[in-house]
Design a protein around this motif. Structure first.
Motif, PDB file in Angstrom:
ATOM      1  N   GLY A  67       0.813  -1.213   0.000  1.00  9.16           N
ATOM      2  CA  GLY A  67       0.000   0.000   0.000  1.00  9.16           C
ATOM      3  C   GLY A  67       0.841   1.254   0.000  1.00  9.16           C
ATOM      4  N   TYR A  71       0.853   4.341  -2.573  1.00  5.48           N
ATOM      5  CA  TYR A  71       0.715   5.672  -1.955  1.00  5.48           C
ATOM      6  C   TYR A  71       1.818   6.601  -2.444  1.00  5.48           C
ATOM      7  CZ  TYR A  71       1.184   9.137   1.840  1.00  5.48           C
ATOM      8  OH  TYR A  71       1.315  10.296   2.569  1.00  5.48           O
ATOM      9  N   VAL A 112      -9.756   4.213   3.828  1.00  6.26           N
ATOM     10  CA  VAL A 112      -8.586   3.357   3.647  1.00  6.26           C
ATOM     11  C   VAL A 112      -8.789   2.025   4.347  1.00  6.26           C
ATOM     12  CG1 VAL A 112      -6.094   3.143   4.014  1.00  6.26           C
ATOM     13  CG2 VAL A 112      -7.083   5.373   3.444  1.00  6.26           C
ATOM     14  N   SER A 126      -5.140   3.821  -2.278  1.00 11.57           N
ATOM     15  CA  SER A 126      -3.827   4.319  -1.883  1.00 11.57           C
ATOM     16  C   SER A 126      -3.408   5.514  -2.728  1.00 11.57           C
ATOM     17  CB  SER A 126      -2.774   3.206  -2.008  1.00 11.57           C
ATOM     18  OG  SER A 126      -3.119   2.094  -1.210  1.00 11.57           O
ATOM     19  N   THR A 143      -4.183   1.104   6.848  1.00 15.29           N
ATOM     20  CA  THR A 143      -3.949  -0.074   6.014  1.00 15.29           C
ATOM     21  C   THR A 143      -3.739  -1.308   6.879  1.00 15.29           C
ATOM     22  OG1 THR A 143      -2.940   1.310   4.299  1.00 15.29           O
ATOM     23  CG2 THR A 143      -2.491  -1.052   4.204  1.00 15.29           C
TER      24      THR A 143
END
Length: 221
Positions: A67, A71, A112, A126, A143
């Motif tokens: 993730g 991101y 999220v 993300s 996450t």
């Protein structure tokens, strides 16, 4: 050797780090079926006599690392360049990014967490988190919470079958792999058909607008 067999071999060879690597790859490359791999992490841990928390912690770590990778892409590119990249990717559209942005802007942290329960969506969420520069620690926490809950369902199930062993385990591996692989194939086919139809409608609409002459102005006397 198919992908599932390769992933299982990697988890068995590297142990916990292998589990994290495989699950991180699922976050970076959404077509990789994480729901197939997670139970086998539990099976592998049971076969090695490990506690069930071991595969759960490693797989959750993998989800967080994957993730964070997505991101970072969203944070580095920003919204405009992310849309430009998505336009060049097959089967993806700008509206996917826009939908994820709206969902994130409305719900933030819970978005999220909840997105971790939905394949593909857990990757897309993300991106807006990175674009909006959500604090890294907060994103990692969200996450971890969502992925920990989601992963536990599959890891614990695999762990239970791994402890049972014998024909029970063999039957589980055979049936589970077949069912989930079939679902994955059907999902991909459905997504391809949906995208192709949407793009065909967009082309037809653009062609109709180009063929439709402008209405001439009326003269009032």
């Amino acid at each position: 050797m198919d992908f599932t067999a390769w992933a299982i071999s990697l988890m068995e060879f590297l142990g916990g780090p292998g589990m994290a690597l495989v699950i991180a790859a699922e976050a970076l490359f959404p077509p990789i079926p994480g729901e197939i791999l997670l139970p086998f992490a539990g099976v592998s841990a049971a076969a090695n006599g490990q506690h069930v928390l071991v595969p759960l912690l490693w797989t959750t770590l993998g989800s967080v690392l994957g993730g964070l990778g997505v991101y970072a892409v969203g944070r580095a590119l920003g919204l405009r360049r992310t849309r430009a990249v998505v336009r060049r990717l097959p089967l993806l559209e700008e509206r996917d990014v826009d939908t994820a942005m709206r969902f994130f802007e409305r719900w933030g942290f819970p978005a999220v967490v909840l997105a971790r329960f939905v394949p593909m969506v857990r990757t897309f969420i993300s991106i807006p988190a990175g674009i909006e520069r959500m604090p890294v620690g907060l994103f990692a926490l969200a996450t971890a919470v969502g992925s920990g809950i989601w992963n536990a369902v599959f890891v614990v199930a695999g762990y239970a079958f791994g402890q049972a062993g014998g024909e029970v385990l063999e039957g589980f591996v055979r049936i589970y792999s077949t069912i989930v692989a079939g679902i994955g194939v059907l999902a991909v086919i459905g997504l391809v058909i949906q995208r192709l139809r949407a793009r065909r409608r967009a082309r037809d609409s653009a062609r109709d607008e180009a063929d439709d002459p402008a209405t001439p102005p009326t003269l009032e006397g």
